[in-house]
Every structure is written in structure tokens, then in C-alpha cells.
Design an enzyme around this catalytic site. Structure first.
Site, mmCIF file in Angstrom:
data_model
loop_
_atom_site.group_PDB
_atom_site.id
_atom_site.type_symbol
_atom_site.label_atom_id
_atom_site.label_comp_id
_atom_site.label_asym_id
_atom_site.label_seq_id
_atom_site.Cartn_x
_atom_site.Cartn_y
_atom_site.Cartn_z
ATOM 1 C CG HIS A 167 -47.334 -7.763 -7.008
ATOM 2 N ND1 HIS A 167 -46.025 -7.807 -7.441
ATOM 3 C CD2 HIS A 167 -48.088 -8.123 -8.080
ATOM 4 C CE1 HIS A 167 -45.999 -8.175 -8.718
ATOM 5 N NE2 HIS A 167 -47.234 -8.377 -9.133
ATOM 6 C CG HIS A 205 -46.018 -8.544 -13.107
ATOM 7 N ND1 HIS A 205 -47.186 -9.188 -13.462
ATOM 8 C CD2 HIS A 205 -45.881 -7.507 -13.970
ATOM 9 C CE1 HIS A 205 -47.735 -8.563 -14.493
ATOM 10 N NE2 HIS A 205 -46.965 -7.543 -14.826
ATOM 11 C CG ASP A 292 -48.533 -12.596 -15.340
ATOM 12 O OD1 ASP A 292 -47.734 -13.522 -15.090
ATOM 13 O OD2 ASP A 292 -48.853 -11.726 -14.506
HETATM 14 C C1 SP5 Z 1 -50.592 -10.463 -9.736
HETATM 15 C C2 SP5 Z 1 -50.139 -9.650 -10.897
HETATM 16 O O1 SP5 Z 1 -49.883 -10.191 -11.966
HETATM 17 N N1 SP5 Z 1 -50.067 -8.331 -10.712
HETATM 18 C C3 SP5 Z 1 -49.584 -7.513 -11.749
HETATM 19 C C4 SP5 Z 1 -49.984 -6.103 -11.605
HETATM 20 C C5 SP5 Z 1 -49.467 -5.331 -12.751
HETATM 21 N N2 SP5 Z 1 -50.241 -4.171 -13.006
HETATM 22 C C6 SP5 Z 1 -49.560 -3.309 -13.883
HETATM 23 C C7 SP5 Z 1 -50.463 -2.382 -14.568
HETATM 24 C C8 SP5 Z 1 -49.698 -1.665 -15.618
HETATM 25 C C9 SP5 Z 1 -50.423 -0.489 -16.127
HETATM 26 N N3 SP5 Z 1 -51.278 -0.838 -17.220
HETATM 27 C C10 SP5 Z 1 -51.732 0.350 -17.923
HETATM 28 C C11 SP5 Z 1 -51.848 0.109 -19.362
HETATM 29 C C12 SP5 Z 1 -51.750 1.416 -20.070
HETATM 30 N N4 SP5 Z 1 -51.024 1.326 -21.283
HETATM 31 ZN ZN ZN Z 2 -48.146 -10.884 -12.761
#
Ligand code: SP5
Ligand code: ZN
Length: 350
Positions: A167, A205, A292
Site C-alpha cells: 500500500h 487488498h 488475508d
Molecule cells: C497489508 C494489508 O493487508 N493492509 C490492509 C490494511 C487494511 N486495513 C483496513 C482496516 C479496516 C478497518 N477495520 C475496522 C474494523 C471495524 N469494523
Molecule cells: Zn491485505
């Protein structure tokens, strides 16, 4: 089964301990835990991957600087130092720095610490702490060391990267990533030999950073298979009509998939992606490998199973290209180690 492939990591990964992500004003446990690296190392050694090496690459920073802007690297370094001073002052080793405001005009000027945070960090999932800069550089160094081995003739190398990278943009951290390990490894290989490189990103992602870094580059093919960004992070990119620009037009391919994607739909999509890579005939293949996509992933959306990663690995092996596997996401710590092992088993020639 022959399992003597280089497995590279740097123990400094265990110093990277982000505590919280901020989602809609609330703090939630951060997903990129040191335990992720630990379960991967444990499972690899249980399963007979004996050749685990601590990586040391010389000259990391000049290679990192081929990809990332100098002012961004300075920002990361300075902000890590600031977090360190605040940690000491407040007796809080986990002191973390987040953005609070983002640029809102094209002539925006980031002239102090607050505005620079907004300029150089695009979300509230990517805190900067006292060790962040050094550990991120070490993680990039692991991927560079892997690229060096590939160049030396290794057919397959696994690089255990934490923090992950896909990212991260040239000048911005985000998505728990600070430096784009895969893009940096690709840049090293390109600079050495000016050869064609393919990057296959299988994290759930969209690899927005890698896509953007190589968006105009005709020699780096970037292919992403991911959950449709209308549902999930990073939201703004990952759509099919993003095909690259200028000389790089046609060199970027996105395969967004629906929520609930299973092994079969994934496999059909991977087959299309691998066909594009085969046609391109790159000298090296870099896989941004996130797990993931697994059915148990706490932030995932797909239903891939542990045995399926071996099948996917076998299909990638069928390309018969020197391959560097760069670890990205994967947060189901009960499964992560076996998922990595499964994927590598499929990739190993026997
Ligand atoms: C490297 C990688 O897999 N990065 C992914 C980052 C994604 N983060 C997203 C977070 C989404 C928000 N989560 C909050 C949960 C509340 N329901
Ligand atoms: Zn990811």
C-alpha cells in the site's frame, strides 16, 4: 520433498509493535502483530524449511531511494525520532503518531509536523512509532536481499516482510505499510539488468502503492487480484479500467472479485492473470503474497482454504520463472503459518 529454499527475515521485525488503528474515531487493535512473523517462522521450521536466514543487504537506502521520495524518507525518519522523544518524555514506549488533517488544495504546503503527517500518511491505520523508520528499512532490506539471491540464480526465495509494503506510495504510508518492499525489490532488479519484471499481487487488498509506482513503466507488469474496492480498503483504486498510463499503458491489470470469492472463482481468475504473465515473458516474477484471502481472516472477505494455496503455488511454479515471494498481509494467526507453508510447497520444484 526438497525444502532448501532461502527463507529471509530480520529479527528487528519483532520491534515493530503498532498497538491501535483508528477507525471512524474509535481505536481498534492493530492487526499487524509481531505474532504474525512468529507463527510463520514456527510453521516453516516445523515443516522442514531448514534454511532460515537473517538477511543483511548492504546499500539498502540508495535502493529504497530509487522508489521513495527523499522528503518522505526524511519525514519517516524524523517522525520516528519524534515518537521516540515523546515515548521517553511520557514513559510510553508505544507512543504513536497519526495524521489529523489532509491536504485540501493543489497548492497545499506542508510546512510543519502536523501538515506533513497529513501529506505523508493517507489513513489512520498506519501509526509511526519510535522504531518505525528503522524496522521499515530493515523490512525493505529483506526483500532486497531476496532479490539479490534471485539474481544470483536462486529459483525461489521467500522474504518474510513485516511491516508489509504494497500500500505504500512513493511519498505516503498507508494500509499498515511504510516502504513498498516489493516495488523496491523490483527496482533493484531492474536497475541491475534492465530486465522485464512481473509483479503478481495476491493480497486481498488492492496493491495501490505498487500499481502507482509502476503505473507509467513499460518494463514492469503489475497484476492485482483482490476484493472489489467498492467493498473494502483501499477503496479509491483497484478498478478494472486502471490500465497504466503513458508508456506503461496496458501494463497494469486489476482483477477485482466479489465478497465471498471461493477457491474456484479465484482459480479461474488466477489462470487469466498467469496467462498475461506468461505472454509477457519477464526475467523475474515477484509475488506480493498476502494470505488475508483465507476463509478465517478477521479482516478478509474471501473463502480460500489452506490446501488451495498449494494449488495456486503449483500453477505459479508452472510459469517456470525465478520467483521472489514477498510477504504482505494475512491476519488469521491460527492459519497464517500453514498458509505460507502450503503456498511454498506448491512453488517448490521437486
Ligand atoms: C497489508 C494489508 O493487508 N493492509 C490492509 C490494511 C487494511 N486495513 C483496513 C482496516 C479496516 C478497518 N477495520 C475496522 C474494523 C471495524 N469494523
Ligand atoms: Zn491485505
Amino acid at each position: 520433498m526438497q525444502r532448501e529454499i532461502p527463507i529471509l527475515y530480520n529479527p528487528s521485525t519483532f520491534l515493530h509493535r503498532p498497538q491501535w488503528e483508528i477507525f471512524n474515531g474509535e481505536r481498534k487493535p492493530h492487526q499487524d502483530t509481531p505474532q504474525r512473523a512468529q507463527v510463520i517462522l514456527e510453521e516453516l521450521s516445523h515443516c522442514g524449511f531448514a534454511d532460515i536466514q537473517v538477511s543483511r543487504a548492504n546499500e539498502i537506502l540508495p535502493i529504497v531511494s530509487q522508489v521513495h521520495d527523499q522528503d518522505y524518507l526524511g519525514f519517516l525518519d524524523e517522525t520516528s525520532q519524534l515518537a521516540n522523544r515523546q515515548a521517553t518524555r511520557d514513559s510510553d514506549p508505544n507512543k504513536a503518531i497519526y495524521p489529523t488533517i489532509h491536504p485540501y488544495v493543489s497548492y497545499a504546503r506542508a510546512s510543519n509536523s502536523i501538515s506533513k503527517r497529513g501529506q505523508h500518511v493517507f489513513d489512520t491505520y498506519t501509526p509511526i512509532m519510535k522504531n518505525t523508520y528503522e524496522v521499515a528499512v530493515d523490512s525493505a532490506g529483506v526483500a532486497i536481499a531476496g532479490a539479490m539471491l534471485l539474481r544470483g540464480g536462486e529459483p525461489l526465495v521467500y522474504s518474510l516482510n513485516r511491516p508489509p509494503g504494497h500500500h505504500a506510495l512513493k511519498g505516503m504510508a498507508g494500509g499498515m505499510c511504510y516502504l513498498n518492499n516489493t516495488a523496491i525489490a523490483a527496482s533493484y532488479l531492474k536497475a541491475q539488468e534492465d530486465k522485464k519484471i512481473a509483479i503478481l499481487d495476491i493480497d486481498i487488498h488492492h496493491g495501490n502503492g505498487t500499481q502507482d509506482i509502476y503505473y507509467e513503466d513499460p518494463e514492469v507488469l503489475v497484476i492485482n487480484i483482490h476484493v472489489d474496492p467498492i467493498f473494502k480498503f483501499p477503496h479509491f483504486t483497484g478498478y478494472t479500467d486502471e490500465r497504466g498510463s503513458c508508456a506503461g499503458h496496458g501494463m497494469n491489470h486489476n482483477f477485482p472479485l466479489p465478497m465471498g470469492t471461493n477457491n474456484q472463482l479465484y482459480e479461474e481468475t488466477a489462470a487469466k492473470a498467469l496467462e498475461i504473465i506468461r505472454d509477457f515473458q519477464p526475467e523475474y516474477l515477484l509475488v506480493s503474497a498476502g494470505f488475508d484471502t483465507h476463509e478465517n481472516d478477521p479482516i478478509g472477505a474471501f473463502k480460500l482454504t489452506t490446501p488451495y494455496y498449494e494449488e495456486l503455488g503449483r500453477h505459479i511454479r508452472g510459469l517456470d520463472m525465478p520467483t521472489l515471494v514477498v510477504q504482505e498481509g494475512g491476519y488469521a494467526t491460527q492459519n497464517l503459518g500453514l498458509n505460507v507453508v502450503s503456498f511454498l510447497k506448491g512453488l517448490i520444484r521437486n
